[in-house]
Design a protein around this motif. Structure first.
Motif, PDB file in Angstrom:
ATOM      1  N   GLU A 111       3.461  15.077   4.851  1.00  0.00           N
ATOM      2  CA  GLU A 111       3.289  13.556   4.654  1.00  0.00           C
ATOM      3  C   GLU A 111       1.945  13.426   4.052  1.00  0.00           C
ATOM      4  OE1 GLU A 111       5.498  11.826   8.728  1.00  0.00           O
ATOM      5  OE2 GLU A 111       3.324  12.463   8.635  1.00  0.00           O
ATOM      6  N   ILE A 112       1.950  12.288   3.376  1.00  0.00           N
ATOM      7  CA  ILE A 112       0.590  11.960   2.685  1.00  0.00           C
ATOM      8  C   ILE A 112       0.101  10.647   3.097  1.00  0.00           C
ATOM      9  CG2 ILE A 112       1.159  13.453   0.544  1.00  0.00           C
ATOM     10  CD1 ILE A 112       1.948  10.666  -0.780  1.00  0.00           C
ATOM     11  N   LEU A 113      -1.341  10.777   2.911  1.00  0.00           N
ATOM     12  CA  LEU A 113      -1.936   9.591   3.200  1.00  0.00           C
ATOM     13  C   LEU A 113      -1.778   8.454   1.949  1.00  0.00           C
ATOM     14  CD1 LEU A 113      -5.148  10.578   4.606  1.00  0.00           C
ATOM     15  CD2 LEU A 113      -3.174   9.939   5.900  1.00  0.00           C
ATOM     16  N   SER A 114      -1.040   7.612   1.756  1.00  0.00           N
ATOM     17  CA  SER A 114      -0.794   6.777   0.649  1.00  0.00           C
ATOM     18  C   SER A 114      -1.322   5.386   0.674  1.00  0.00           C
ATOM     19  CB  SER A 114       0.845   6.380   0.577  1.00  0.00           C
ATOM     20  OG  SER A 114       1.263   5.760   1.637  1.00  0.00           O
ATOM     21  N   GLY A 115      -2.233   4.902   1.683  1.00  0.00           N
ATOM     22  CA  GLY A 115      -3.096   3.690   1.678  1.00  0.00           C
ATOM     23  C   GLY A 115      -3.812   3.594   3.077  1.00  0.00           C
ATOM     24  N   PHE A 116      -4.847   2.959   2.687  1.00  0.00           N
ATOM     25  CA  PHE A 116      -5.996   2.763   3.810  1.00  0.00           C
ATOM     26  C   PHE A 116      -6.984   1.380   3.269  1.00  0.00           C
ATOM     27  CE2 PHE A 116     -10.368   4.498   5.091  1.00  0.00           C
ATOM     28  CZ  PHE A 116      -9.955   4.230   6.486  1.00  0.00           C
ATOM     29  N   THR A 117      -6.837   0.859   4.486  1.00  0.00           N
ATOM     30  CA  THR A 117      -7.632  -0.595   4.387  1.00  0.00           C
ATOM     31  C   THR A 117      -8.092  -0.976   5.787  1.00  0.00           C
ATOM     32  OG1 THR A 117      -7.541  -2.668   3.475  1.00  0.00           O
ATOM     33  CG2 THR A 117      -5.667  -2.146   4.788  1.00  0.00           C
ATOM     34  N   LEU A 164       5.350   3.227   0.140  1.00  0.00           N
ATOM     35  CA  LEU A 164       4.356   2.036   0.349  1.00  0.00           C
ATOM     36  C   LEU A 164       2.807   2.856  -0.089  1.00  0.00           C
ATOM     37  CD1 LEU A 164       3.347  -0.622   1.072  1.00  0.00           C
ATOM     38  CD2 LEU A 164       3.776   0.356   3.432  1.00  0.00           C
ATOM     39  N   GLY A 165       2.166   2.118  -0.638  1.00  0.00           N
ATOM     40  CA  GLY A 165       0.485   2.565  -0.839  1.00  0.00           C
ATOM     41  C   GLY A 165      -0.445   1.354  -1.316  1.00  0.00           C
ATOM     42  N   SER A 166      -1.522   1.750  -1.410  1.00  0.00           N
ATOM     43  CA  SER A 166      -2.482   0.834  -1.904  1.00  0.00           C
ATOM     44  C   SER A 166      -2.645  -0.212  -0.936  1.00  0.00           C
ATOM     45  CB  SER A 166      -2.312   0.252  -3.254  1.00  0.00           C
ATOM     46  OG  SER A 166      -2.334   1.549  -4.102  1.00  0.00           O
ATOM     47  N   LEU A 167      -2.877  -0.340   0.293  1.00  0.00           N
ATOM     48  CA  LEU A 167      -2.887  -1.216   1.452  1.00  0.00           C
ATOM     49  C   LEU A 167      -4.318  -2.040   1.289  1.00  0.00           C
ATOM     50  CD1 LEU A 167      -1.860   0.561   4.494  1.00  0.00           C
ATOM     51  CD2 LEU A 167      -0.492  -0.852   3.122  1.00  0.00           C
ATOM     52  N   LEU A 168      -4.009  -3.360   1.373  1.00  0.00           N
ATOM     53  CA  LEU A 168      -5.239  -4.269   1.480  1.00  0.00           C
ATOM     54  C   LEU A 168      -4.902  -5.365   2.577  1.00  0.00           C
ATOM     55  CD1 LEU A 168      -7.758  -5.425   0.185  1.00  0.00           C
ATOM     56  CD2 LEU A 168      -6.298  -6.805  -1.322  1.00  0.00           C
ATOM     57  N   GLY A 169      -6.047  -5.494   3.461  1.00  0.00           N
ATOM     58  CA  GLY A 169      -6.419  -6.255   4.514  1.00  0.00           C
ATOM     59  C   GLY A 169      -6.881  -7.511   3.825  1.00  0.00           C
ATOM     60  N   THR A 170      -6.082  -8.760   3.589  1.00  0.00           N
ATOM     61  CA  THR A 170      -6.758  -9.891   2.783  1.00  0.00           C
ATOM     62  C   THR A 170      -7.350 -10.763   3.635  1.00  0.00           C
ATOM     63  OG1 THR A 170      -4.892 -11.244   3.612  1.00  0.00           O
ATOM     64  CG2 THR A 170      -4.487  -9.909   1.453  1.00  0.00           C
ATOM     65  N   ILE A 171      -8.384 -11.527   3.017  1.00  0.00           N
ATOM     66  CA  ILE A 171      -9.395 -12.533   3.553  1.00  0.00           C
ATOM     67  C   ILE A 171      -8.809 -13.427   4.656  1.00  0.00           C
ATOM     68  CG2 ILE A 171     -11.001 -14.268   3.230  1.00  0.00           C
ATOM     69  CD1 ILE A 171     -11.616 -12.931   0.580  1.00  0.00           C
ATOM     70  N   ILE A 176      -1.199  -6.610   2.648  1.00  0.00           N
ATOM     71  CA  ILE A 176      -0.317  -6.219   1.635  1.00  0.00           C
ATOM     72  C   ILE A 176      -0.265  -5.008   1.143  1.00  0.00           C
ATOM     73  CG2 ILE A 176      -0.532  -8.969   1.145  1.00  0.00           C
ATOM     74  CD1 ILE A 176      -2.266  -8.351  -1.009  1.00  0.00           C
ATOM     75  N   GLY A 177       0.400  -4.858  -0.127  1.00  0.00           N
ATOM     76  CA  GLY A 177       0.581  -3.273  -0.334  1.00  0.00           C
ATOM     77  C   GLY A 177       1.238  -3.481  -1.836  1.00  0.00           C
ATOM     78  N   LEU A 178       1.291  -2.084  -2.341  1.00  0.00           N
ATOM     79  CA  LEU A 178       2.090  -2.009  -3.722  1.00  0.00           C
ATOM     80  C   LEU A 178       3.237  -0.846  -3.231  1.00  0.00           C
ATOM     81  CD1 LEU A 178      -0.751  -1.438  -6.180  1.00  0.00           C
ATOM     82  CD2 LEU A 178       0.635  -3.530  -6.033  1.00  0.00           C
ATOM     83  N   VAL A 179       4.413  -1.088  -3.555  1.00  0.00           N
ATOM     84  CA  VAL A 179       5.629  -0.339  -3.550  1.00  0.00           C
ATOM     85  C   VAL A 179       6.175  -0.013  -4.913  1.00  0.00           C
ATOM     86  CG1 VAL A 179       8.000  -0.406  -2.809  1.00  0.00           C
ATOM     87  CG2 VAL A 179       6.298  -1.320  -1.297  1.00  0.00           C
ATOM     88  N   GLY A 180       6.466   1.572  -5.060  1.00  0.00           N
ATOM     89  CA  GLY A 180       7.034   2.005  -6.322  1.00  0.00           C
ATOM     90  C   GLY A 180       7.572   3.162  -5.919  1.00  0.00           C
ATOM     91  N   LYS A 181       8.044   3.840  -6.896  1.00  0.00           N
ATOM     92  CA  LYS A 181       8.769   5.003  -6.704  1.00  0.00           C
ATOM     93  C   LYS A 181       7.850   6.116  -6.083  1.00  0.00           C
ATOM     94  CE  LYS A 181      12.341   4.479 -10.104  1.00  0.00           C
ATOM     95  NZ  LYS A 181      12.809   4.800 -11.610  1.00  0.00           N
ATOM     96  N   LYS A 182       8.571   7.106  -5.301  1.00  0.00           N
ATOM     97  CA  LYS A 182       7.656   8.247  -4.635  1.00  0.00           C
ATOM     98  C   LYS A 182       6.940   9.198  -5.792  1.00  0.00           C
ATOM     99  CE  LYS A 182       9.779   8.591  -0.160  1.00  0.00           C
ATOM    100  NZ  LYS A 182      10.354   9.498   0.795  1.00  0.00           N
ATOM    101  N   ASN A 183       7.259   9.191  -6.944  1.00  0.00           N
ATOM    102  CA  ASN A 183       6.483   9.737  -8.102  1.00  0.00           C
ATOM    103  C   ASN A 183       5.508   9.172  -8.720  1.00  0.00           C
ATOM    104  OD1 ASN A 183       8.117   8.120  -9.783  1.00  0.00           O
ATOM    105  ND2 ASN A 183       9.270   9.771 -10.775  1.00  0.00           N
ATOM    106  N   GLY A 184       5.294   7.515  -8.245  1.00  0.00           N
ATOM    107  CA  GLY A 184       4.289   6.921  -8.532  1.00  0.00           C
ATOM    108  C   GLY A 184       4.699   5.981  -9.848  1.00  0.00           C
TER     109      GLY A 184
END
Length: 316
Positions: A111-117, A164-171, A176-184
């Motif tokens: 597994e990988i860390l794909s997002g952090f917020t 699922l990656g690039s998480l963001l906790g909004t104001i 929210i986050g970005l979803v794309g293919k597993k190869n980016g």
């Protein structure tokens, strides 16, 4: 007795020593700061992963033994390398905290860390994604809330080849986050993530280009969202997300000392004063570092090295 270690066992012991040294280094490290450009009043937290070393006397060491009258056996303690989970680090203090143990690892080897917020209440959230697409071997994509206690939600609504990656906790309190293919690769979709169920739903107002990779999300106090577009050669463009034209607004090519940034970004965050901070390293360079970003020119100023995977701003 002469002990002859097999190549595989020698590699395991060598790795064990490396990881143990790394954990010791992590716990005692005082992060070097650029004398004239440190980062005041910003509680930047980094996240990474590591492994735990345990001694287990019931494990039989993998050695080949031959008898000899004029030698003594070395004191070999069998070691087992298990998944550990997550390591949180503070950039300012250098303190680190290990989350998870050998019985409850938060991260598996595949597994990988794909997002952090961080959320508005200060809770840190990480997205964990399996790297295999095999149905038999893959674990589920999940978001883990690093509170007390730790809480995990399985993410629903993803296709088999999506990440699922690039998480963001909004104001306003959303995740929210970005979803794309597993190869980016595209298509990339901006999504809302339900904080109670883990279900994702597309935010269709923003359309991303299909010929560039998109990563990282940041929100400044004025409510404007920013991300970065990654070209085929690694060139990285700072863009603003605006729902009115339904496509990202290109702001500037990122660069350091008039040299184009060539490796995308690990993280992008925005301070309470509206200062964008980028995190990453140029191609073939280490370690990662925190940079201030001029939104208009794309100039990046190196502030401080930080040997971790992703960053966020901790909220009180």
């Amino acid at each position: 007795m002469n002990y002859k270690l097999s190549r595989r066992r020698f590699g395991q012991l060598a790795l064990a020593g490396t990881v143990a040294s790394g954990l010791s280094y992590l716990g005692n490290k005082a992060f070097a700061q650029t004398p004239s450009l440190n980062i005041p009043n910003l509680n930047i937290v980094g996240i990474g992963s590591s492994s735990i070393i345990t001694t287990d006397q019931t494990v039989v060491p993998e050695v080949n033994i031959t008898e000899s009258d004029d030698s003594t056996a070395p004191n070999i303690v069998p070691t087992v390398i298990k998944p550990l989970g997550l390591v949180l680090q503070s950039l300012i203090t250098g303190n680190s905290q290990v989350l998870g143990d050998k019985s409850t690892p938060l991260l598996e080897p595949n597994e990988i860390l794909s997002g952090f917020t961080s959320l508005t209440d200060g809770t840190l959230v990480v997205a964990i994604t399996p790297v295999t697409t095999s149905r038999r071997q893959a674990t589920s994509t999940r978001i883990t809330f690093l509170g007390t206690p730790v809480k995990t939600l399985i993410v629903s609504g993803l296709k088999r080849n999506q990440q699922l990656g690039s998480l963001l906790g909004t104001i306003d309190g959303r995740l929210i986050g970005l979803v794309g293919k597993k190869n980016g690769t595209p298509p990339i979709v901006l999504v809302d993530i339900d904080l109670q169920t883990g279900e994702i739903s597309p935010i269709s107002k923003v359309k991303f280009p299909n010929d560039e990779r998109v990563s990282n999300l940041a929100e400044c106090p004025d409510g404007k969202l920013y991300t970065s577009l990654l070209g085929l050669n690694g060139d990285t463009t700072l863009v603003q997300l605006d729902s009115n034209p339904k496509k990202p607004i290109g702001l500037a090519q990122l660069k350091v000392d008039d040299k184009a940034w060539n490796n995308g970004l690990q993280s992008l965050v925005c301070s309470a004063t509206g200062q964008l901070l980028a995190f990453g390293a140029m191609r073939y360079e280490t370690p990662n570092a925190v940079y201030s970003v001029d939104k208009n020119s794309g100039n990046m100023t190196r502030l401080q090295d930080f040997d971790t995977t992703q960053i966020t701003l901790a909220r009180s």
